[in-house]
Scaffold this motif. Structure first.
Motif, PDB file in Angstrom:
ATOM      1  N   GLY A  36       4.073  17.390  38.463  1.00  0.00           N
ATOM      2  CA  GLY A  36       4.647  17.849  39.722  1.00  0.00           C
ATOM      3  C   GLY A  36       3.707  17.547  40.868  1.00  0.00           C
ATOM      4  O   GLY A  36       2.536  17.914  40.819  1.00  0.00           O
ATOM      5  N   VAL A  37       4.219  16.861  41.879  1.00  0.00           N
ATOM      6  CA  VAL A  37       3.397  16.418  42.995  1.00  0.00           C
ATOM      7  C   VAL A  37       3.949  16.980  44.301  1.00  0.00           C
ATOM      8  O   VAL A  37       5.138  16.870  44.579  1.00  0.00           O
ATOM      9  N   ALA A  38       3.068  17.566  45.083  1.00  0.00           N
ATOM     10  CA  ALA A  38       3.436  18.043  46.418  1.00  0.00           C
ATOM     11  C   ALA A  38       2.805  17.131  47.458  1.00  0.00           C
ATOM     12  O   ALA A  38       1.702  16.621  47.273  1.00  0.00           O
ATOM     13  N   MET A  39       3.526  16.942  48.539  1.00  0.00           N
ATOM     14  CA  MET A  39       3.002  16.171  49.658  1.00  0.00           C
ATOM     15  C   MET A  39       1.984  17.033  50.399  1.00  0.00           C
ATOM     16  O   MET A  39       2.070  18.259  50.394  1.00  0.00           O
ATOM     17  N   ALA A  40       1.025  16.409  51.064  1.00  0.00           N
ATOM     18  CA  ALA A  40       0.003  17.144  51.814  1.00  0.00           C
ATOM     19  C   ALA A  40       0.614  17.995  52.920  1.00  0.00           C
ATOM     20  O   ALA A  40       0.050  19.021  53.288  1.00  0.00           O
ATOM     21  N   ASN A  41       1.771  17.593  53.419  1.00  0.00           N
ATOM     22  CA  ASN A  41       2.432  18.347  54.486  1.00  0.00           C
ATOM     23  C   ASN A  41       3.338  19.449  53.952  1.00  0.00           C
ATOM     24  O   ASN A  41       3.981  20.159  54.732  1.00  0.00           O
ATOM     25  N   ALA A  42       3.375  19.655  52.641  1.00  0.00           N
ATOM     26  CA  ALA A  42       4.175  20.730  52.048  1.00  0.00           C
ATOM     27  C   ALA A  42       3.518  22.076  52.320  1.00  0.00           C
ATOM     28  O   ALA A  42       2.312  22.161  52.581  1.00  0.00           O
ATOM     29  N   SER A  43       4.311  23.123  52.210  1.00  0.00           N
ATOM     30  CA  SER A  43       3.763  24.469  52.394  1.00  0.00           C
ATOM     31  C   SER A  43       2.762  24.781  51.286  1.00  0.00           C
ATOM     32  O   SER A  43       2.771  24.146  50.221  1.00  0.00           O
ATOM     33  N   ILE A  44       1.922  25.751  51.521  1.00  0.00           N
ATOM     34  CA  ILE A  44       0.923  26.163  50.516  1.00  0.00           C
ATOM     35  C   ILE A  44       1.614  26.607  49.238  1.00  0.00           C
ATOM     36  O   ILE A  44       1.145  26.309  48.139  1.00  0.00           O
ATOM     37  N   GLU A  45       2.732  27.280  49.357  1.00  0.00           N
ATOM     38  CA  GLU A  45       3.469  27.743  48.177  1.00  0.00           C
ATOM     39  C   GLU A  45       3.922  26.565  47.309  1.00  0.00           C
ATOM     40  O   GLU A  45       3.809  26.610  46.084  1.00  0.00           O
ATOM     41  N   VAL A  46       4.399  25.521  47.918  1.00  0.00           N
ATOM     42  CA  VAL A  46       4.827  24.327  47.179  1.00  0.00           C
ATOM     43  C   VAL A  46       3.598  23.613  46.611  1.00  0.00           C
ATOM     44  O   VAL A  46       3.605  23.183  45.457  1.00  0.00           O
ATOM     45  N   GLN A  47       2.542  23.503  47.384  1.00  0.00           N
ATOM     46  CA  GLN A  47       1.319  22.877  46.885  1.00  0.00           C
ATOM     47  C   GLN A  47       0.755  23.633  45.694  1.00  0.00           C
ATOM     48  O   GLN A  47       0.281  23.024  44.735  1.00  0.00           O
ATOM     49  N   ASP A  48       0.805  24.959  45.735  1.00  0.00           N
ATOM     50  CA  ASP A  48       0.289  25.769  44.623  1.00  0.00           C
ATOM     51  C   ASP A  48       1.082  25.546  43.335  1.00  0.00           C
ATOM     52  O   ASP A  48       0.547  25.717  42.239  1.00  0.00           O
ATOM     53  N   ALA A  49       2.345  25.164  43.454  1.00  0.00           N
ATOM     54  CA  ALA A  49       3.183  24.915  42.283  1.00  0.00           C
ATOM     55  C   ALA A  49       2.926  23.544  41.667  1.00  0.00           C
ATOM     56  O   ALA A  49       3.316  23.288  40.534  1.00  0.00           O
ATOM     57  N   ALA A  50       2.249  22.677  42.383  1.00  0.00           N
ATOM     58  CA  ALA A  50       2.063  21.287  41.969  1.00  0.00           C
ATOM     59  C   ALA A  50       0.837  21.088  41.086  1.00  0.00           C
ATOM     60  O   ALA A  50      -0.126  21.848  41.155  1.00  0.00           O
ATOM     61  N   ASP A  51       0.899  20.033  40.295  1.00  0.00           N
ATOM     62  CA  ASP A  51      -0.243  19.608  39.492  1.00  0.00           C
ATOM     63  C   ASP A  51      -1.176  18.719  40.308  1.00  0.00           C
ATOM     64  O   ASP A  51      -2.364  18.609  39.999  1.00  0.00           O
ATOM     65  N   TYR A  52      -0.603  18.056  41.306  1.00  0.00           N
ATOM     66  CA  TYR A  52      -1.358  17.103  42.118  1.00  0.00           C
ATOM     67  C   TYR A  52      -0.814  17.144  43.543  1.00  0.00           C
ATOM     68  O   TYR A  52       0.392  17.314  43.737  1.00  0.00           O
ATOM     69  N   ILE A  53      -1.686  16.993  44.512  1.00  0.00           N
ATOM     70  CA  ILE A  53      -1.281  16.937  45.913  1.00  0.00           C
ATOM     71  C   ILE A  53      -1.626  15.553  46.431  1.00  0.00           C
ATOM     72  O   ILE A  53      -2.770  15.113  46.333  1.00  0.00           O
ATOM     73  N   THR A  54      -0.619  14.874  46.954  1.00  0.00           N
ATOM     74  CA  THR A  54      -0.801  13.527  47.461  1.00  0.00           C
ATOM     75  C   THR A  54      -0.915  13.551  48.979  1.00  0.00           C
ATOM     76  O   THR A  54      -0.935  14.615  49.591  1.00  0.00           O
ATOM     77  N   TYR A  55      -0.991  12.378  49.568  1.00  0.00           N
ATOM     78  CA  TYR A  55      -1.058  12.268  51.020  1.00  0.00           C
ATOM     79  C   TYR A  55       0.253  12.748  51.657  1.00  0.00           C
ATOM     80  O   TYR A  55       1.253  12.956  50.963  1.00  0.00           O
ATOM     81  N   SER A  56       0.251  12.884  52.943  1.00  0.00           N
ATOM     82  CA  SER A  56       1.444  13.333  53.664  1.00  0.00           C
ATOM     83  C   SER A  56       2.514  12.247  53.704  1.00  0.00           C
ATOM     84  O   SER A  56       2.263  11.093  53.325  1.00  0.00           O
ATOM     85  N   ASN A  57       3.681  12.614  54.208  1.00  0.00           N
ATOM     86  CA  ASN A  57       4.769  11.651  54.383  1.00  0.00           C
ATOM     87  C   ASN A  57       4.328  10.502  55.276  1.00  0.00           C
ATOM     88  O   ASN A  57       4.630   9.339  55.007  1.00  0.00           O
ATOM     89  N   GLU A  58       3.622  10.821  56.326  1.00  0.00           N
ATOM     90  CA  GLU A  58       3.204   9.804  57.286  1.00  0.00           C
ATOM     91  C   GLU A  58       2.090   8.904  56.748  1.00  0.00           C
ATOM     92  O   GLU A  58       1.817   7.856  57.308  1.00  0.00           O
ATOM     93  N   GLU A  59       1.450   9.336  55.671  1.00  0.00           N
ATOM     94  CA  GLU A  59       0.363   8.556  55.062  1.00  0.00           C
ATOM     95  C   GLU A  59       0.808   7.869  53.768  1.00  0.00           C
ATOM     96  O   GLU A  59      -0.025   7.508  52.937  1.00  0.00           O
ATOM     97  N   ASP A  60       2.115   7.705  53.591  1.00  0.00           N
ATOM     98  CA  ASP A  60       2.668   7.025  52.409  1.00  0.00           C
ATOM     99  C   ASP A  60       2.292   7.706  51.099  1.00  0.00           C
ATOM    100  O   ASP A  60       1.890   7.060  50.123  1.00  0.00           O
ATOM    101  N   GLY A  61       2.427   9.025  51.068  1.00  0.00           N
ATOM    102  CA  GLY A  61       2.052   9.798  49.888  1.00  0.00           C
ATOM    103  C   GLY A  61       2.774   9.408  48.616  1.00  0.00           C
ATOM    104  O   GLY A  61       2.169   9.378  47.538  1.00  0.00           O
TER     105      GLY A  61
END
Length: 71
Positions: free
Chosen positions: A36-61
């Motif tokens: 499960g991957v969350a974008m860097a611009n995702a909320s903290i709650e979504v990021q906490d659910a992820a296994d990996y956090i990638t770059y933001s939408n604007e950074e081609d995550g």
């Protein structure tokens, strides 16, 4: 539940799936997927659910995830 049903129809194991998202509606999908991957611009709650956090939408995550985990 939709992802689980689709995978069942296609005969794909959840461990073989990468799910990427940034919205609250993506949280369940991110938790369910093998990776499960969350974008860097995702909320903290979504990021906490992820296994990996990638770059933001604007950074081609999503492209970063493809390059890192698939190619």
């Amino acid at each position: 539940q939709s992802l689980a049903r689709l995978l069942g129809e296609l005969g794909i194991k959840r461990e073989e799936v990468i799910a990427v998202g940034d919205g609250y509606n993506d949280k369940g999908m991110i938790e369910y997927a093998g990776l499960g991957v969350a974008m860097a611009n995702a909320s903290i709650e979504v990021q906490d659910a992820a296994d990996y956090i990638t770059y933001s939408n604007e950074e081609d995550g999503v492209a970063h995830v493809v390059e890192k985990f698939i190619l």
